[in-house]
Write an enzyme that holds these catalytic residues in place. Structure first.
Site, short mmCIF file in Angstrom:
data_model
loop_
_atom_site.label_atom_id
_atom_site.label_comp_id
_atom_site.label_asym_id
_atom_site.label_seq_id
_atom_site.Cartn_x
_atom_site.Cartn_y
_atom_site.Cartn_z
N CYS A 94 62.57 44.82 31.28
CA CYS A 94 63.01 43.50 31.68
C CYS A 94 62.64 42.49 30.61
O CYS A 94 61.67 42.67 29.86
CB CYS A 94 62.36 43.13 33.01
SG CYS A 94 62.98 41.58 33.71
N ASP A 129 61.38 39.75 31.14
CA ASP A 129 60.19 39.05 31.64
C ASP A 129 59.08 39.01 30.58
O ASP A 129 58.77 40.02 29.95
CB ASP A 129 59.71 39.78 32.89
CG ASP A 129 58.69 38.99 33.70
OD1 ASP A 129 57.63 38.67 33.13
OD2 ASP A 129 58.96 38.72 34.86
N ARG A 181 56.06 39.03 30.77
CA ARG A 181 54.82 39.74 31.08
C ARG A 181 54.90 41.24 30.87
O ARG A 181 53.91 41.95 31.04
CB ARG A 181 54.41 39.47 32.55
CG ARG A 181 54.27 37.99 32.85
CD ARG A 181 54.23 37.69 34.33
NE ARG A 181 55.54 37.75 34.95
CZ ARG A 181 55.81 37.32 36.18
NH1 ARG A 181 54.86 36.80 36.92
NH2 ARG A 181 57.04 37.40 36.68
N HIS A 199 59.57 46.48 37.16
CA HIS A 199 58.25 45.89 37.30
C HIS A 199 58.13 45.04 38.54
O HIS A 199 59.12 44.65 39.16
CB HIS A 199 57.90 45.06 36.06
CG HIS A 199 58.68 43.78 35.95
ND1 HIS A 199 58.19 42.56 36.36
CD2 HIS A 199 59.92 43.53 35.51
CE1 HIS A 199 59.10 41.63 36.16
NE2 HIS A 199 60.16 42.18 35.64
N CYS A 242 59.76 40.89 40.00
CA CYS A 242 60.89 40.68 39.10
C CYS A 242 61.79 39.59 39.65
O CYS A 242 62.33 39.69 40.75
CB CYS A 242 61.68 41.97 38.94
SG CYS A 242 63.04 41.82 37.76
#
Lengths: 260, 288
Positions: free
Chosen positions: A89, A91, A93, A149, A152
């Protein structure tokens, strides 16, 4: 720092301390501090942050990685031969280089919203097609890993879509995340009694499964999986609990049984 | 089956059920982890009586994962994850717990999927700092071309996460750009997926060929890589919700070109023209 200037500094500090006991000077000092803070806040902190951040990041990379491994980076400058193709992703993190410690040259990493792999379509999804075709047919990677993850945002947005046929509220986001609508529909049916958060966690894993299935719609992927030259796996990284779950897609075509 | 790779201690010595060759076998051993929750996908039908009637076929009984006879994928992933957990996650657990609640990255990066140019390495981003998209040849298509994975991510980053900077990062020796430069237009019908995608960088290719046809193919590719970053940056402005924010000073757009051979980074910024109608490049620097 030389001891001379150190002693001078201590002397000056002592003078300041004795002076600051004077109330008037204390006010002057407070006013000056406020002025300085105001000035600092006015500074274009965004520009300073981003450019300075990437500059220090780049220098750190050059000093601690590039210059310490000249052989590796010389080879990489000419070509790459990664063993892994990773879908993760976007993202901030969940960078796979951090979580799975991939060094430069080890993993061809594709990152998009909610780490989705759409089904094969030359016109609509040539971008993901290209991202699959290049590493698999040219670089000959042997492992595909799709990593979902926790928390999300893309999956949460997907779960929030009540009606698949209603017009979209966003320009592009809903168009993309509806790729894993089958996952959402399944979770909504099977996990009705769970909280929204738990449903989202299940959907994160189920969406990875939908993507794994979609991978097989690409002819060059299926061909290699059947010949055992390519392995397809899914994973779920939970940064709340600090865990990593991993599973495999098992797919093969059995030999033909002649019935006559 | 799923194997939970979390936790410091080894899990218990349970007999675990392993799916192999269409059957469920029981396996024991102290190095087995407890089964996780996710289900395996089984696209094979269960073994039917038909096989028993026709007899056990030799080839059907072979293990189907010859790929892994010498390579312990699970072991390697476990080592990698535990190293991250030990060296990064646990030492900074408060930061990760805060991030678990919400992310608020200030930067969005559009980079290439190339294994050698991870923005987390080259630009030094730590978890939580940069929302990162990686596609082939770090291309951004203009709004009129319709939805792609990149513009859906842009929409999320700019309108929901409210990032303040967008960086398009390209690099030398890009396979995608090389494919673009190699592609002959008369082969349109038989284009591979890669060629179909990189053709979005056509304009950069044309400009490169006009300006530097006297240079070697490699040098032309270097130029095309840089022209393509410029095109991607200008395509960002075609999105009204980006353009408006850039005009208001809420979002800044940067371009970066990472040269793999000499480890240098050329970067520049997109600025608004004085008449507020156009954009130009400023603050160009090379770090090496």
């Amino acid at each position: 720092m030389s001891t001379e200037s150190y002693e001078d500094a201590i002397k000056r500090l002592e003078e300041l301390l004795s002076l600051s006991k004077n109330a008037d000077l204390g006010n002057v000092a407070a006013a000056k501090i406020k002025k300085l803070t105001d000035e600092l806040e006015e500074l274009d902190s965004n520009k300073l942050d981003a450019v300075e951040r990437i500059k220090s990041g780049f220098i750190h990379f050059k000093t601690n990685h590039f210059e310490k491994n000249p052989t590796l980076y010389n080879v990489l400058a000419k070509s790459q031969s990664p063993k892994f193709l990773v879908f993760a992703c976007a993202d901030s993190r969940v960078c796979p280089s951090h979580i799975l410690n991939f060094q430069p040259g080890e993993a061809f990493i594709v990152r998009n919203i909610a780490n989705m792999v759409p089904p094969y379509c030359k016109t609509k999804y040539s971008n993901v097609g290209a991202a699959l075709e290049y590493p698999i047919t040219v670089l000959n990677v042997e492992n595909i890993l799709v990593i979902g993850h926790s928390c999300c945002g893309g999956i949460k947005g997907l779960m929030a879509i009540e009606d698949d046929t209603a017009p979209t509220k966003t320009d592009f986001i809903e168009n993309w995340i509806q790729i894993c609508a089958p996952a959402k529909n399944r979770i909504k049916q099977e996990c009705k009694e769970l909280s929204f958060e738990d449903q989202c966690t299940n959907c994160e894993k189920e969406a990875v499964n939908v993507s794994l299935g979609n991978l097989l719609s690409y002819p060059f992927v299926r061909e290699r999986v059947v010949k055992n030259k390519l392995a397809i796996r899914g994973a779920h990284y939970d940064f709340v609990k600090g865990t990593f779950d991993l599973w495999e897609l098992d797919f093969k075509i059995t030999p033909v049984f002649a019935l006559s | 089956m799923a194997l939970a790779l979390g936790g410091r201690a080894r899990r218990l010595v349970y007999g675990t059920l392993v799916h192999q060759n269409g059957c469920l076998h029981k396996q024991t051993g102290s190095d087995r982890f407890q089964l996780g929750e996710a289900k395996a996908i089984r696209l094979l039908p269960r073994r039917t009586n038909m096989v028993q009637e026709l007899g056990m076929r030799e080839e059907f009984m072979q293990p189907n994962r010859e790929l892994e006879t010498n390579y312990d994928f699970l072991g390697e992933m476990r080592q990698r994850f535990l190293r991250f957990k030990r060296q990064k996650y646990l030492p900074e657990i408060e930061k990760f717990q805060a991030l678990a609640i919400a992310q608020s990255p200030k930067v969005m990066v559009i980079g290439c999927a190339d294994s050698r140019v991870c923005p987390s390495y080259v630009l030094g981003f730590q978890p939580g700092e940069a929302f990162t998209i990686r596609n082939v040849a770090n291309l951004v298509t203009p709004v009129q071309n319709g939805p792609t994975e990149t513009n859906s991510a842009l929409e999320f980053a700019v309108t929901t996460l409210l990032v303040e900077n967008i960086i398009v990062m390209g690099h030398s020796n890009c396979g995608g750009i090389a494919a673009l430069m190699n592609h002959q237009s008369h082969q349109e019908q038989h284009s591979s997926l890669v060629e179909r995608w990189v053709m979005n960088g056509k304009a950069a290719k044309l400009r490169t060929q006009l300006a530097s046809s006297h240079l070697s193919f490699d040098e032309q590719c270097r130029n095309c890589e840089k022209e393509s970053i410029k095109d991607s940056v200008m395509n960002l402005i075609t999105y009204p919700w980006i353009r408006d924010r850039v005009k208001r000073g809420e979002v800044k757009i940067h371009g970066c070109y990472y040269n793999l051979s000499d480890c240098s980074l050329e970067k520049w910024r997109l600025s608004l023209d004085k008449n507020e109608n156009g954009f130009h490049i400023t603050d160009r620097e090379i770090w090496s």
